[in-house]
Each structure stands twice: as structure tokens, then as C-alpha cells.
Design an enzyme around this catalytic site. Structure first.
Site, short mmCIF file in Angstrom:
data_model
loop_
_atom_site.label_atom_id
_atom_site.label_comp_id
_atom_site.label_asym_id
_atom_site.label_seq_id
_atom_site.Cartn_x
_atom_site.Cartn_y
_atom_site.Cartn_z
N GLY A 181 0.83 -1.19 0.00
CA GLY A 181 0.00 0.00 0.00
C GLY A 181 0.86 1.25 0.00
N GLY A 208 0.01 9.44 0.99
CA GLY A 208 0.78 10.66 1.10
C GLY A 208 1.91 10.56 2.09
N TYR A 209 1.77 9.70 3.07
CA TYR A 209 2.82 9.53 4.10
C TYR A 209 4.00 8.73 3.59
CZ TYR A 209 0.52 5.03 4.25
OH TYR A 209 -0.01 3.82 3.88
N GLY A 210 3.80 7.86 2.62
CA GLY A 210 4.85 6.95 2.16
C GLY A 210 4.26 5.61 1.74
N VAL A 218 3.66 1.17 2.62
CA VAL A 218 3.53 0.12 3.63
C VAL A 218 4.06 -1.18 3.04
CG1 VAL A 218 1.96 -1.16 5.13
CG2 VAL A 218 1.52 1.25 4.63
N LYS A 252 5.08 0.62 8.10
CA LYS A 252 4.69 1.90 7.52
C LYS A 252 5.92 2.80 7.49
CE LYS A 252 1.46 5.73 8.34
NZ LYS A 252 0.42 6.25 9.25
N ASP A 305 -10.07 10.72 11.64
CA ASP A 305 -10.01 10.35 10.21
C ASP A 305 -10.62 8.97 10.00
OD1 ASP A 305 -9.49 10.68 7.54
OD2 ASP A 305 -7.41 9.99 7.65
#
Length: 790
Positions: A629, A632-634, A636, A650, A746
Site C-alpha cells: 500500500g 501521502g505519508y509513504g 507500507v 509503515k 479520520d
């Protein structure tokens, strides 16, 4: 008495002269920068001592007019993750840190301050992260090679500012995204080499890359993820000699204008999705190597142009829909050595004619050939899995077996058969410690690994390149071809007149190899990855014997140097201790460092500290095959710990990383969460510029994937109700039972995961807020989470 006074005066003059010389020749900025490197890196040359690297000839340091202009530290076993104050070396022109696997970390943006840099070589290190955009500020650069690292992210468009650049090699990394143009690489009008093999580049090949102003001779984008057509604009670059576009996802027809490139020697288009007719290559009179295997061309007879390529040595056309019979005169081409036409639909009778080429190997396996008209042939031929070989290899017929390449074997004529200890016998029968490594060739004009003439030419060319160095002989051996059609050799360079090389000689040899300012007939550009050198010889190159007077002067110089060095050392120690105190104030992980060895951190409840190496190993260096996966964070990644537990890792990308204090707060927050309907934190990693969270792995993915049908799981209404209740229980725990309470902020289907029993677990706390963060009972009204239009 007067004599003693006179002698004393002379000594005083010598002392003062030496102090004046030191002050005159030492550039404080350069000295400070190299001193900072000494404090940041390990295993630097042992003679990096004293107040002036120029006067004292520090190994790997070259000066001009008392300024450091070159750092050539190839293959010295240096390790470290910081660049100190390297940007202060403002007169630096050559920077070569290649083949130091222990050098890691991100390339600092301050490298853009080295305005005089012309050559940048960081080959075979362990750098990661993005290539800084400030690299476009190095307007004097003519040569860049960052190959064989772990660089990620996009190719910075600012590279287009480097108008003097001739050699651009970013191969063997993990770069992704499109090839940048407008602005970008289309502005590199003086570039002759584009080497981008073995990355993850995507998108189409921009036509602007082949403008009429380009001077390219080598274009290598093999083993990427490029799509779309081969742009016809490639015909604008008449200087092209090697084109590698193989192992991508290219489609469409091969443009006819490709046939106008009369200087092409090596053409690789294999393993794409190319359509239409097999292209006509009669306009390439010096073509030696062509591989168009494994495409989806239309069925066609063997092209007549096969027999017109008088320079051809290697033809590889496996699985290209060829039908009919092979022209008999094809086997009489004067330089032909290797033909692979397996897995086609060739049929009828094979007529080899009168060819007496004993060096020719022909693989026609897995076709429909029914007969061979000439049995007394001399070529090496395989017709396995054809009707002419009904019994296969068991038939005992020579051409019904698989032909194997016979790699060139080095024959040693020395009467001495072995050397003591770990020394190696050279081709000239002397025992020494050779400098060793592997040569990876991005292209070559041949594929016959058993032909000794190629190896002899390679050895002689390399030996000529080392002229003036203490090199006794060169040995290349064990040739092989990897899955990407790159030829590899093992290289040994033997010292002359002694048992081993010193550090300066190793640095020069490595620099010469990777700078490649010499010709290798039949071989294209290459990558040299060395093996760690075992046995540097003692002493500093260029040291001279001194007379008694020199010894006396040397003693006085030594005293002065000692005093000055002591002062510098005390100052540096105080500065470093002061900097460490300031750094410790801002390091929220300081108290955890001593617990890395046994994993668990006392402030956390069950979460472990994982090393970067451990997580890299279980994800196969964060390969795409382990990626499950991204956002926006990076990304997985899925991995399996040594305990057998499957986890989801993650990994934050550079732009989404938090400050150290915020990251520690998030870890402490997540470690407190223990509920069957909330995903559990297994551990974390905070080193080498990385921020990673390790969670339990939830096998059935997200609720969003199940609702959309992507996961293949169908949720009935009772299952959906159960999922809703599970998610509600998880949120209730976060709001009322967690200490302190947590507001998720969220919640959406993609942040609810389903385990093997379809139990729902709330996940992803990237926007979570402690209820007590800004005061008791206060909850922010700031909008967070995902906006959905209805």
C-alpha cells in the site's frame, strides 16, 4: 658562548619560519571541513593528522595552491552517515567516495554549494532518499555517477541546468516517476551518456529527449516501467551508438526512422510489448548486437535483412513470431558468433550450407524444424524440442541437446601452483594481494563468453589504462550474463614489486575504473563494484628519506606540530562537547539508545525498537514485491520477523516525516493502545534518517477494499453490522478508556481493517489527537481527515 647563541638563534628562526609556513599554507575552512569529516566518518586514512592536509599530504586529498581540490577516497572502507561541513570545500573539483559501502544516509542539499565541482562519483555506497534538487546548482559538472545506491524519488528536473554535463549515470537505484523534460534532461545538449538501467521509472519516453541538439551516444533505460511508443524523434540523434530500451512495457510499432541511425552498434528492444512488423535494420551497417526477443510482433518470414548485416556478431530473436526457413547464406556472415531463434515457428529443412565457423553457436530449440540437410557441420547447434529430435536429448544426436556456453578458462603456466596465506598467484607468477571486484557491462558487441580474444583485449586495455601506476598484471575471469543481459567479469589487479597496494593507489585505481577515460573495444560502459581490500601497505606515498639535518628540523617541526595539534584538538573537543550538549537537548530518543540491543524500550508497553537493517532484510531492501500500500505519508511493506510474526511496516517518505519529539510522542501514544478492535503497534525504527512504524499485519485488508469488491470478500448485511459494531467498540475504547483519551479524526472505510475472522480493527492514527494535548477537556474544532464530496 656565541656559538650556542648563534645555534639558538638558528633554531628560533627555524621555529618561526615553520609557524609562518603553517599559517601561510593552511586554509582554515578546508581544514575545519576535513576535521568535521574525521569526527563524522570512521576508517579514514591513518595519516589524516596534523594541521595542514596539503603540506602533510593526507591520503586521498589533493591540493592546488593550498586549497583542497580533490577528495579521492574510493575503496577505503569508510563508514558514516553525515557529511560534516563538506560544503566548505569551495574549491573542490573532484569528489569520489565510491565503493565505501558503509557510507549511508541521505545526500545533503548543501552539496549544491560545491560550485567548482566537475566530477561527482558516489558509486557502490549505501545512500538513500531523494537526490536533492540543489544538484542543479553545480554548473561545472561534467560527470555524475550515483549508481548502485538506494536513491528513491524523482529525477530532479534541475539536472537540466547542468549544461556542461557529459556523463549522467543514475543506474541501479530505486528512482521512480517520469523522465523529466521541459525543464529537465532535454536541456543537456552536451550529454553523451544517459545511464538509467535498473530503476522504477514510469510514464512514456518523452520525444524532447531526442532533440536535434542532443549529442548522445549511449541511451540506457532498460529494466524500468516505461510505457507507450518509442518516439520517432529518436531518429534526430544520429550520434547514437548504443540503445537499451529492453525490459519495459513499451508498445506500438518500432518507428521506421530507427533504421536511419547508421552508428548503432548495440540495439536492445527485448521484453516489451512491441507490435507490428519486425523492423528493418539494413540502415545500420555497423550493427553488432541486436536483441528483440519476447515481443508481440506479427508473424513473418525470416527477414531478408538478416543476411545483409556484415558486422553482426550476435542475433537474439527468441519468441518473435518468426516462421518459415532460415536463409542458408545467413550462417556465412563473417563475424557471426551467437544466434538465438528459439521459441519461434521456424519450420522445414535447416540448411547450414558450407559454414566452417567453429565459433558459431546457434540455438533453434522449440521450433518446428523437421530435417537438417547438412550433417557434417562444425557450428554448435541445438534443435532440442523440434520434430527433427523426437527422442529429445535421449536420442543421442548431437544437435538434439542443449548447447551450453563454455566460459573462458584462465590457464596458468606458472610452476608455482599456490601461494601461502591469503595471497594470490598473478599471471606473472608472483604472490601478492590483488585489488579485486566485479565489472558489470551495460552493453557489449558480443555474447560469446568462451571467446578468449575478448578477454585478452579487455585485460590489455585495462593494463594500458593503469600505465604509470605500480600494476604488475590484470586478470579477468568467470564471465557470466545476468537476467538483464549485462555481462559480468571478476577483476583482479596485481601490484608490481610489492605484496599490496597502499590507500592512495587503491583510490586512484578505483577512480580510473569508474571514470572510464579509456577505450575498451567490443565493450560498452561499465560499473565497477569492488571487494573490500584486505591489506593496505604501510607508509605514505611520496615519503622521502631525510638527512641528519632534516631529522633535527623534523624534530623541531614535530614539536611545533604537536603543540598546534594539541591546541586544535582541545578546541575541537570543546566544540564537539558543546555541540553534543546542544544536540542532546533536542534528542528525545537519547534515553532509549542504550536499550536498542535488547529491543524493548522501558517507556513503551510492548513496542520494540527495530534496527533499519532488520527491517530492510525482512522486506528484501523494501522491494516493490513487498509493498502492500501507499499514500501521502509513504509506503507500507509486508515482512516476517525472525519470530515468524507477519507485520506491516509503515515507512514515512522524506516530505511527510515528523520532528523527533513528535515521532516519539506518537510512538508512546500508540504503545498504550491495547484493544481487540484497534490495530496494535509492534515496534518502530528511528535511525539512518528513517521513521517507520511496525504494526500487526491484518490479512484481509481494508473495509473499503471489501465493499468495492477489490479484495474478493463479500460482506452480507449481518457481517456489515458486525463490522460497524467492532469499529464502534474500537472508537469507544479510544475515546473513553485509553489513557489519555484519543480522538481519531479520520475514520473512513480505508482506515478500518478486517482480520481472518472478519473482525474489524481501527487503524491509522496519523491525525489522532490526545484529548489532553492543549488543556483538560479541550477538543480542537480544526477540520482534519478526508473530505468527501457528495
Amino acid at each position: 658562548m656565541n656559538l650556542y647563541v648563534t645555534i639558538g638563534g638558528i633554531w628560533l628562526l627555524i621555529y618561526l619560519a615553520h609557524v609562518v609556513a603553517i599559517l601561510a599554507f593552511t586554509n582554515t575552512d578546508d581544514f575545519a571541513a576535513l576535521t568535521a569529516l574525521k569526527s563524522s566518518w570512521d576508517n579514514l586514512p591513518p595519516n589524516w593528522n596534523g594541521p595542514d592536509p596539503c603540506v602533510l599530504n593526507w591520503e586521498g586529498v589533493i591540493c592546488t595552491n593550498s586549497r583542497v581540490t580533490s577528495l579521492k577516497l574510493n575503496g577505503m572502507g569508510i563508514s558514516g552517515s553525515q557529511f560534516g561541513d563538506l560544503a566548505s570545500l569551495t574549491e573542490l573539483e573532484f569528489l569520489d567516495l565510491s565503493n565505501n559501502l558503509g557510507l549511508k544516509g541521505t545526500l545533503p542539499s548543501s552539496i549544491g554549494e560545491l560550485k567548482n565541482l566537475t566530477v561527482l562519483m558516489l558509486i557502490g555506497c549505501s545512500f538513500f532518499g531523494p537526490i536533492p534538487t540543489t544538484i542543479g546548482s553545480l554548473k561545472q559538472l561534467t560527470y555524475i555517477s550515483l549508481s548502485s545506491n538506494n536513491f528513491t524519488g524523482l529525477i530532479p528536473p534541475s539536472i537540466g541546468n547542468l549544461s556542461k554535463l557529459s556523463w549522467l549515470d543514475l543506474s541501479d537505484n530505486q528512482l521512480n516517476g517520469p523522465i523529466p523534460v521541459n525543464p529537465g534532461m532535454d536541456s543537456l545538449g552536451n550529454a553523451r551518456h544517459f545511464h538509467f538501467s535498473n530503476n522504477q521509472l514510469s510514464g512514456s519516453i518523452p520525444p524532447e529527449l531526442f532533440g536535434p541538439n542532443m549529442k548522445l551516444i549511449h541511451v540506457m533505460f532498460d529494466n524500468n516501467r516505461l510505457v507507450g511508443n518509442i518516439p520517432p524523434d529518436i531518429g534526430n540523434v544520429k550520434s547514437l551508438e548504443v540503445v537499451r530500451l529492453d525490459r519495459n512495457l513499451l508498445n506500438g510499432e518500432v518507428p521506421e526512422i530507427l533504421n536511419s541511425l547508421g552508428n548503432i552498434t548495440d540495439l536492445y528492444l527485448a521484453n516489451n510489448k512491441l507490435l507490428g512488423q519486425i523492423p528493418n535494420l539494413t540502415g545500420m551497417p555497423v550493427l553488432s548486437y541486436v536483441d528483440m526477443s519476447n515481443n508481440t510482433f506479427e508473424e513473418s518470414d525470416v527477414p531478408s535483412w538478416f543476411t545483409s548485416l556484415q558486422s553482426l556478431t550476435t542475433l537474439v530473436m527468441e519468441n518473435t513470431q518468426l516462421i518459415g526457413e532460415i536463409p542458408v547464406n545467413f550462417f556465412s556472415l563473417p563475424h557471426l558468433e551467437k544466434v538465438v531463434l528459439s521459441n519461434n515457428k521456424l519450420s522445414g529443412t535447416l540448411d547450414i550450407g558450407s559454414s566452417d565457423n567453429t565459433n558459431l553457436t546457434v540455438d533453434l530449440s522449440s521450433n518446428s524444424i523437421t530435417n537438417v540437410s547438412t550433417k557434417a557441420y562444425k557450428i554448435k547447434l541445438s534443435l532440442l524440442n523440434n520434430p527433427v529430435c523426437p527422442g529429445g536429448e535421449s536420442s543421442g544426436v548431437k544437435y538434439c541437446t542443449a548447447e551450453k556456453d563454455n566460459s573462458y578458462i584462465i590457464l596458468n603456466s606458472c610452476t608455482l601452483t599456490s601461494c601461502s596465506s591469503d595471497r594470490v598467484l598473478s599471471p606473472k607468477c608472483s604472490c601478492s594481494h590483488p585489488y579485486t571486484g566485479n565489472l558489470w557491462f551495460f552493453s557489449s558487441s558480443f555474447l560469446d563468453l568462451g571467446d578468449s580474444s575478448y578477454h585478452n583485449v579487455l585485460e590489455q586495455s585495462l593494463l594500458s589504462a593503469f600505465k604509470g601506476l605500480p600494476v604488475d598484471s590484470v586478470n579477468v575471469s568467470h564471465p557470466s550474463v545476468d537476467i538483464n543481459s549485462h555481462i559480468q567479469y571478476q577483476l583482479q589487479i596485481f601490484p608490481s614489486g610489492k605484496e599490496s597496494f597502499n590507500r592512495t593507489e587503491i583510490a586512484i585505481l578505483g577512480f580510473l575504473l569508474n571514470r572510464q577515460n579509456f577505450s575498451l573495444p567490443s565493450f560498452g560502459p561499465f560499473l565497477f563494484i569492488e571487494n573490500s581490500y584486505c591489506c593496505f601497505s604501510d607508509g605514505v606515498t611520496g615519503a622521502k628519506k631525510s638527512s641528519n639535518t632534516g631529522a633535527i628540523v623534523g624534530a623541531s617541526v614535530g614539536c611545533v606540530l604537536f603543540i598546534l595539534l594539541l591546541c586544535v584538538g582541545i578546541y575541537a573537543f570543546r566544540q564537539r562537547r558543546s555541540a553534543k550538549r546542544e544536540s542532546d537537548k533536542n534528542n528525545p530518543f537519547l534515553l532509549w539508545d542504550s536499550y536498542k540491543g535488547n529491543g524493548a524500550v522501558p517507556q513503551l508497553k510492548g513496542a520494540k525498537w527495530f534496527s533499519f537493517e532488520e527491517l530492510r532484510n525482512i522486506t528484501n531492501n523494501f522491494s516493490e514485491s513487498h509493498c502492500i500500500g501507499s499514500g501521502g505519508y509513504g509506503k507500507v511493506y509486508k515482512g516476517t520477523l525472525t519470530s515468524g510474526e507477519v507485520v506491516a511496516i509503515k515507512r514515512a517518505q522524506q516530505g511527510s516525516m515528523q520532528g523527533a519529539a513528535e515521532f516519539r510522542t506518537e510512538i508512546e501514544l500508540l504503545s498504550r493502545i491495547h484493544h481487540k478492535n484497534v490495530v496494535s503497534l509492534v515496534g518502530f525504527c528511528y535511525e539512518q534518517g528513517e521513521q517507520m512504524l511496525v504494526y500487526e499485519f491484518i490479512h484481509n485488508g481494508t473495509l473499503g477494499e471489501s465493499l468495492s469488491g477489490k479484495s474478493g470478500i463479500k460482506l452480507g448485511w449481518s457481517s456489515r453490522l458486525k463490522v460497524a459494531l467492532d469499529a464502534a467498540r474500537g472508537l469507544l475504547y479510544l475515546h473513553e478508556l485509553a489513557n489519555p483519551p484519543i480522538i481519531h479524526r479520520d475514520i473512513k472505510s480505508n482506515n478500518i481493517l478486517l482480520d481472518d475472522q472478519l473482525n474489524a480493527k481501527v487503524a491509522d492514527f496519523g491525525l489522532s489527537k490526545l484529548l489532553g494535548d492543549t488543556g483538560k477537556g479541550y477538543v480542537t474544532t480544526q477540520v482534519k481527515g478526508t473530505l468527501v464530496s457528495i
